[in-house]
Design a protein around this motif. Structure first.
Motif, PDB file in Angstrom:
ATOM      1  N   CYS A  61      42.753   0.122 -11.922  1.00  0.00           N
ATOM      2  CA  CYS A  61      42.123   1.040 -12.865  1.00  0.00           C
ATOM      3  C   CYS A  61      41.267   0.244 -13.852  1.00  0.00           C
ATOM      4  N   VAL A  62      40.359   0.912 -14.525  1.00  0.00           N
ATOM      5  CA  VAL A  62      39.486   0.263 -15.500  1.00  0.00           C
ATOM      6  C   VAL A  62      39.445   1.114 -16.766  1.00  0.00           C
ATOM      7  N   ALA A  75      38.140  -3.463 -18.970  1.00  0.00           N
ATOM      8  CA  ALA A  75      39.318  -4.236 -18.578  1.00  0.00           C
ATOM      9  C   ALA A  75      40.043  -3.547 -17.437  1.00  0.00           C
ATOM     10  N   ALA A  76      40.430  -4.322 -16.439  1.00  0.00           N
ATOM     11  CA  ALA A  76      41.166  -3.786 -15.303  1.00  0.00           C
ATOM     12  C   ALA A  76      42.670  -3.842 -15.565  1.00  0.00           C
ATOM     13  N   ALA A  93      41.675  -8.127 -21.466  1.00  0.00           N
ATOM     14  CA  ALA A  93      41.085  -7.637 -22.711  1.00  0.00           C
ATOM     15  C   ALA A  93      40.787  -8.778 -23.682  1.00  0.00           C
ATOM     16  N   SER A  94      41.753  -9.638 -23.883  1.00  0.00           N
ATOM     17  CA  SER A  94      41.667 -10.647 -24.951  1.00  0.00           C
ATOM     18  C   SER A  94      41.712 -12.064 -24.409  1.00  0.00           C
ATOM     19  N   GLN A 116      44.925  -1.065 -26.540  1.00  0.00           N
ATOM     20  CA  GLN A 116      44.153  -0.006 -25.891  1.00  0.00           C
ATOM     21  C   GLN A 116      44.536   0.132 -24.416  1.00  0.00           C
ATOM     22  N   MET A 117      44.803  -0.980 -23.761  1.00  0.00           N
ATOM     23  CA  MET A 117      45.231  -0.925 -22.366  1.00  0.00           C
ATOM     24  C   MET A 117      46.590  -0.248 -22.240  1.00  0.00           C
ATOM     25  N   LEU A 118      47.505  -0.545 -23.166  1.00  0.00           N
ATOM     26  CA  LEU A 118      48.818   0.103 -23.143  1.00  0.00           C
ATOM     27  C   LEU A 118      48.689   1.606 -23.367  1.00  0.00           C
ATOM     28  N   LEU A 119      47.782   2.011 -24.239  1.00  0.00           N
ATOM     29  CA  LEU A 119      47.568   3.444 -24.457  1.00  0.00           C
ATOM     30  C   LEU A 119      47.053   4.115 -23.189  1.00  0.00           C
TER      31      LEU A 119
END
Length: 384
Positions: A61-62, A75-76, A93-94, A116-119
């Protein structure tokens, strides 16, 4: 004859998947009848997401996030729908790899994008998250991630805390009441490849800050700032995690994962082998070939080839390591279940000359290994 090929990536040359394919070419050239199984591996650092997706068949996913300097990037992350499990690689991401050497700034880089990825994973319905903590450009103790997840971090001025590790020196209050409530039912496992505490001479700032652009004075500044964050966190949580082995991973993200996400910290290679069902793969293997860019004494602390070798040793399986180079102390691997280890170079060459030939050299070494492996041993003939 079943050959299990489970290398890590060869930095700046091949991904783990590409390395495994090159190995398979060499094996099959020597023994076309051989059964090869490619299982790319990683130890929690850059490339771990790809290894997990390859091992499990997860969907890639992205999501749009902020990078370590607050710029937009895509970010994937991985989604294993049947298990409601998300694979979150911090470096997507970082990661340090997204910054030029001139952009590295440990004082101001943030983990906001990881939050943001966790969300995004929570929005997908994740019940479990595997958080891969290697390759960070950050030293903020996970403060940016917490802000993205809804926590309020306030500076002494009364303003929201600015991004980056240095700003933690001005942290006044930490309010967790706004954290996304879905986090309470999210089972988090965090992959760490170091056992460093958060603070001190073996802490996140001192050991890893310089590679993220921190000068000696800035290392001291960051260590002090993380200390303030740890003090305030301990008061809010009622428990202090600063000395936890692995708390210093990824600029203090190990600390944040354990303290605020109730994560279980585990070696990255163990996490990825677990997802790949490595015991079953080893059980079916006659020979295991693994490898990575460099093998030395530091590899014993949890790098991919040693993790594979330890697992294989428990089942009595022979393991061969192929490395771009063998450094000081590599012989210690022979006490960890490794049968033999070889460097890739076939003659004197510079790193610049070797890198574009990595696939060729891997295939050639595997071909040689298998030719020796399938040759009848003279010691099996009692008349000799």
């Amino acid at each position: 004859m079943n050959i299990l090929l489970c290398p890590d990536s060869f930095k700046d040359a091949l991904s783990a998947e590409q390395a495994a394919k090159a190995m398979a070419q060499g094996v099959l050239k020597a023994a076309p009848q051989a059964q090869t199984h490619c299982c790319p591996m990683a130890d929690g650092g850059e490339g771990s997401l790809d290894a997990l997706i390859a091992a499990t068949g997860a969907k890639r996913c992205v999501v749009d996030v902020q990078d370590a300097l607050g710029r937009p990037r895509k970010a994937a992350w991985g989604w294993l729908g049947e298990q409601r499990t998300a694979f979150i690689e911090l470096a997507e991401a970082s990661g340090l790899q997204h910054l030029t050497p001139e952009e590295r700034d440990a004082l101001h880089t943030s983990t906001f994008g990881v939050g943001q990825m966790l969300l995004a994973a929570l929005d997908q319905g994740a019940e479990k998250a595997l958080l891969l903590l290697g390759g960070s450009a950050t030293n903020d103790g996970g403060a940016g991630m917490l802000q993205a997840l809804g926590a309020k971090l306030t500076a002494t001025s009364g303003a929201p805390l600015a991004p980056g590790g240095a700003a933690l020196a001005t942290l006044e209050t930490l309010d967790l009441s706004g954290l996304d409530p879905r986090l309470t039912s999210l089972n988090v496992e965090a992959a760490v490849d170091v056992d460093n505490p958060l603070l001190g001479e073996r802490g996140a700032s001192a050991v890893f800050g310089p590679q993220k652009g921190a000068s000696p004075d800035q290392v001291a500044q960051l260590d002090h700032a993380l200390g303030r964050f740890a003090d305030i966190s301990a008061r809010v949580l009622g428990k202090d995690y600063r000395d936890l082995p692995g708390a210093g991973a990824a600029g203090g993200m190990g600390f944040a994962a354990r303290a605020f996400l109730d994560a279980t910290l585990m070696p990255g290679i163990e996490m990825i082998m677990q997802q790949a069902d490595m015991p079953a793969l080893l059980n079916n293997a006659d020979l295991v070939i693994t490898g990575e860019g460099r093998l030395d004494g530091q590899s014993m602390s949890g790098k991919t080839p040693i993790g594979v070798a330890r697992a294989a040793q428990r089942l009595g399986k022979p393991v061969i390591i192929l490395a771009g180079s063998l450094g000081d102390g590599w012989q210690a691997c022979l006490d960890e279940g490794v049968t033999a280890a070889f460097a890739l170079a076939d003659g004197p060459m510079t790193l610049e000359q070797a890198l574009p030939r990595t696939a060729e050299l891997l295939a050639a070494r595997c071909e040689s290994i298998i030719r020796v492996w399938i040759t009848p041993s003279p010691f099996e003939n009692p008349d000799l």
